[in-house]
Design a protein around this motif. Structure first.
Motif, PDB file in Angstrom:
ATOM      1  N   ASP A 143       0.813  -1.216   0.000  1.00 23.57           N
ATOM      2  CA  ASP A 143       0.000   0.000   0.000  1.00 23.57           C
ATOM      3  C   ASP A 143       0.844   1.262   0.000  1.00 23.57           C
ATOM      4  O   ASP A 143       0.442   2.282  -0.558  1.00 23.57           O
ATOM      5  N   SER A 144       2.014   1.194   0.625  1.00 26.75           N
ATOM      6  CA  SER A 144       2.905   2.351   0.627  1.00 26.75           C
ATOM      7  C   SER A 144       4.319   1.891   0.936  1.00 26.75           C
ATOM      8  O   SER A 144       4.527   0.796   1.480  1.00 26.75           O
ATOM      9  N   ALA A 145       5.277   2.718   0.562  1.00 30.22           N
ATOM     10  CA  ALA A 145       6.685   2.425   0.837  1.00 30.22           C
ATOM     11  C   ALA A 145       7.409   3.725   1.111  1.00 30.22           C
ATOM     12  O   ALA A 145       7.381   4.646   0.292  1.00 30.22           O
ATOM     13  N   THR A 146       8.034   3.807   2.258  1.00 29.11           N
ATOM     14  CA  THR A 146       8.801   4.989   2.634  1.00 29.11           C
ATOM     15  C   THR A 146      10.136   4.527   3.196  1.00 29.11           C
ATOM     16  O   THR A 146      10.175   3.871   4.243  1.00 29.11           O
ATOM     17  N   GLY A 147      11.210   4.863   2.500  1.00 26.07           N
ATOM     18  CA  GLY A 147      12.513   4.375   2.935  1.00 26.07           C
ATOM     19  C   GLY A 147      12.501   2.858   2.933  1.00 26.07           C
ATOM     20  O   GLY A 147      12.010   2.223   1.991  1.00 26.07           O
ATOM     21  N   GLN A 174      -0.386  -3.139   7.999  1.00 22.76           N
ATOM     22  CA  GLN A 174       0.744  -3.373   8.888  1.00 22.76           C
ATOM     23  C   GLN A 174       2.026  -2.847   8.246  1.00 22.76           C
ATOM     24  O   GLN A 174       2.194  -2.898   7.036  1.00 22.76           O
ATOM     25  N   HIS A 175       2.932  -2.344   9.103  1.00 22.46           N
ATOM     26  CA  HIS A 175       4.201  -1.817   8.602  1.00 22.46           C
ATOM     27  C   HIS A 175       5.343  -2.791   8.918  1.00 22.46           C
ATOM     28  O   HIS A 175       5.387  -3.387  10.001  1.00 22.46           O
ATOM     29  N   TYR A 176       6.248  -2.910   7.951  1.00 22.06           N
ATOM     30  CA  TYR A 176       7.372  -3.834   8.093  1.00 22.06           C
ATOM     31  C   TYR A 176       8.655  -3.166   7.596  1.00 22.06           C
ATOM     32  O   TYR A 176       8.623  -2.331   6.688  1.00 22.06           O
TER      33      TYR A 176
END
Length: 399
Positions: A26-30, A38-40
Motif C-alpha cells: 500500500d505504501s513504501a517509505t525508505g 501493517q508496517h514492516y
C-alpha cells in the motif's frame, strides 16, 4: 473437461506449501513498507542502492514524462527509438568499454532474445552448444531450451565440471559454443569465478555470456558490476546482460557487445523487434540514475550494511550461506518451515520472503534476505535479533 489439469496443479502446489501468491504494497517509505495495514522493515527488495524512491530518480521521471510523455508509442525499429534511448545506450557502451548496447524491456526478454537469436536455426551437420551454470536464471534456461542449441549445465561454480563439458568431443570443427553464468547469483548471492571461466572459454574458442543483473550498479567503484571488479574486456566477455530494475532503481535491461553482435540482435532478436520500446522517460530516468553522484555514496553504505549484518549474524550464531553481496540467504531446507519462519518474522515487523522450490532446487528452501543502502544500523540489528528469536530459539525449544 478442457484444461482440468489447472485445478489439480494448483492443489498439488498448495498441499506441498509451494503455492505462490501476491501481497499488495500500500505504501513504501525508505525501508518501510505497508501491507494490509501493517508496517514492516523490508528485507526483500532488490533496490540495493535505495535509488527507486530517491529524489534524483523521482525528479528524472517527472522531467522525462514532461519531455517525452508516458510511453514510446511504437517498437524501436518503427518510431519508438528516441534520443533518450540513444543517449542511454551510448553512455553504457562508453562506461562498460563495449562497442554497442541494446535496450530491452526486461532482463527476461534480453536473455531470451540472446539465446533464440544466436541459435535460431538447426544445422544439418552440427549442433551448437550452450553450457550454463546450474543456477543460471530461469529466463536464460527457458530461452536456451527453446533454441536449436544443445543445452548442458555445469555444477554451480564448478570449474572442473565446466572444463570437462568444454572438452567433450564436438560434432564438427565449426560448432559454436556459448558459456553462460551470472555475475552475482540471484538466490545464493555468491559470485562466479569469472577469471577461470574466461580462461577456459577462450581456450575452447567459446563465447562467454555474463548475466550481471544483481551485480550491475552495486559492485565496482563506478557501479559497473563484475565487469569492472574483474576488469573484463569485451573480448573476454563478448556478451554482457544487466538490468536497471535493481540497483539502478528504474526498469528494463540491456545487452552489450560488439558492433556486429548488437546489429545482429537488432535484425534477428524477436523480443526486441516485435516489442514496443521502453518509454523514453524511463530511459531518461535510468541515465540520470546511472550518472548520479549519490550512487557512489550509497554503494559505500551498502557495503557497510553487508559487513554489519554478517558480523552480527556470526556473533549471534546464525548460519549464513557464503555470500559477500547484498543477497544474504539463510538456508532452511524445507518449504513449510521456510514459510513458517517468514510468517514469524512478519509478526516481529520484518518482511523476509521465503524462497521455495521450484525457484530454488529441492531441499534448499531459504529465507532470502536482501540488504540495501536504505537500511540503517538499527534495521540490521532488528533483523539479526528477529532471526535469532525465530531460528535459534525455535531450535532450542525443539531440543
Amino acid at each position: 473437461m478442457a484444461f482440468d489439469f489447472i485445478t489439480s496443479a494448483l492443489d498439488k502446489r498448495r498441499s506441498e506449501g509451494l503455492l505462490r501468491s501476491r501481497h499488495t504494497v500500500d505504501s513504501a517509505t525508505g525501508p518501510l513498507i505497508e501491507i494490509a495495514g501493517q508496517h514492516y522493515i523490508n528485507f526483500s527488495s532488490n533496490d540495493y542502492l535505495a535509488m527507486r524512491r530517491s529524489s534524483v530518480v523521482a525528479q528524472a521521471w517527472v522531467d522525462g514524462i514532461s519531455e517525452y510523455g508516458g510511453g514510446s508509442g511504437a517498437s524501436p525499429l518503427v518510431t519508438g527509438y528516441t534520443n533518450a534511448h540513444q543517449a542511454l545506450e551510448e553512455y553504457l557502451a562508453s562506461e562498460l568499454k563495449r562497442d554497442k548496447v541494446l535496450l530491452f524491456n526486461s532482463g527476461f526478454a534480453a536473455n531470451q532474445a540472446v539465446c533464440q537469436a544466436l541459435f535460431r536455426q538447426s544445422h544439418e551437420k552440427k549442433k551448437d552448444r550452450i553450457i550454463a551454470d546450474k543456477l543460471m536464471h530461469a529466463s536464460f534456461i527457458e530461452g536456451a531450451q527453446a533454441s536449436s542449441a544443445e543445452l548442458t549445465r555445469f555444477k554451480h561454480n564448478d570449474i572442473e565440471h565446466l572444463q570437462m563439458l568444454l572438452n567433450a568431443p564436438k560434432t564438427t570443427q565449426g560448432q559454436n559454443t556459448l558459456v553462460a553464468t551470472e555475475g552475482v547469483f540471484s538466490m545464493d548471492g555468491d559470485q562466479a569465478p569469472l577469471s577461470e571461466i574466461v580462461a577456459m572459454s577462450n581456450q575452447a574458442k567459446a563465447w562467454l555470456m555474463v548475466d550481471d543483473a544483481h551485480g550491475f550498479g552495486a559492485l565496482g567503484i563506478h557501479g559497473r558490476g563484475v565487469i569492472e571488479t574483474d576488469n573484463l574486456s569485451q573480448q573476454q566477455v563478448p556478451i554482457l546482460m544487466a538490468t536497471f530494475g535493481k540497483a539502478i532503481g528504474t526498469a528494463g535491461a540491456f545487452v552489450a557487445g560488439s558492433h556486429d553482435f548488437i546489429d545482429y540482435l537488432i535484425n534477428f532478436g524477436k523480443h526486441y523487434i516485435y516489442s514496443t520500446a521502453m518509454p523514453a522517460a524511463q530511459a531518461y530516468a535510468t541515465l540520470v540514475s546511472l550518472q548520479a553522484k549519490l550512487s557512489a555514496e550509497r554503494r559505500t553504505i551498502l557495503a557497510q550494511r553487508i559487513e554489519q549484518f554478517k558480523s552480527l549474524a556470526n556473533k549471534a550464531g546464525l548460519a549464513l550461506m557464503p555470500s559477500n553481496t547484498a543477497i544474504q540467504p539463510v538456508l532452511i531446507g524445507d518449504a513449510q518451515k521456510a514459510l513458517a519462519a517468514s510468517e514469524k518474522l512478519k509478526a516481529l515487523g520484518l518482511w523476509v520472503t521465503a524462497i521455495r522450490y521450484p525457484t530454488v532446487p529441492k531441499h534448499t528452501d531459504r529465507l532470502r534476505i536482501t540488504l540495501t543502502a536504505g537500511h540503517d544500523t538499527r534495521d540490521i540489528e532488528a533483523l539479526v535479533d528477529g532471526l535469532q528469536i525465530v531460528l535459534l530459539d525455535d531450535q532450542q525449544a525443539v531440543k
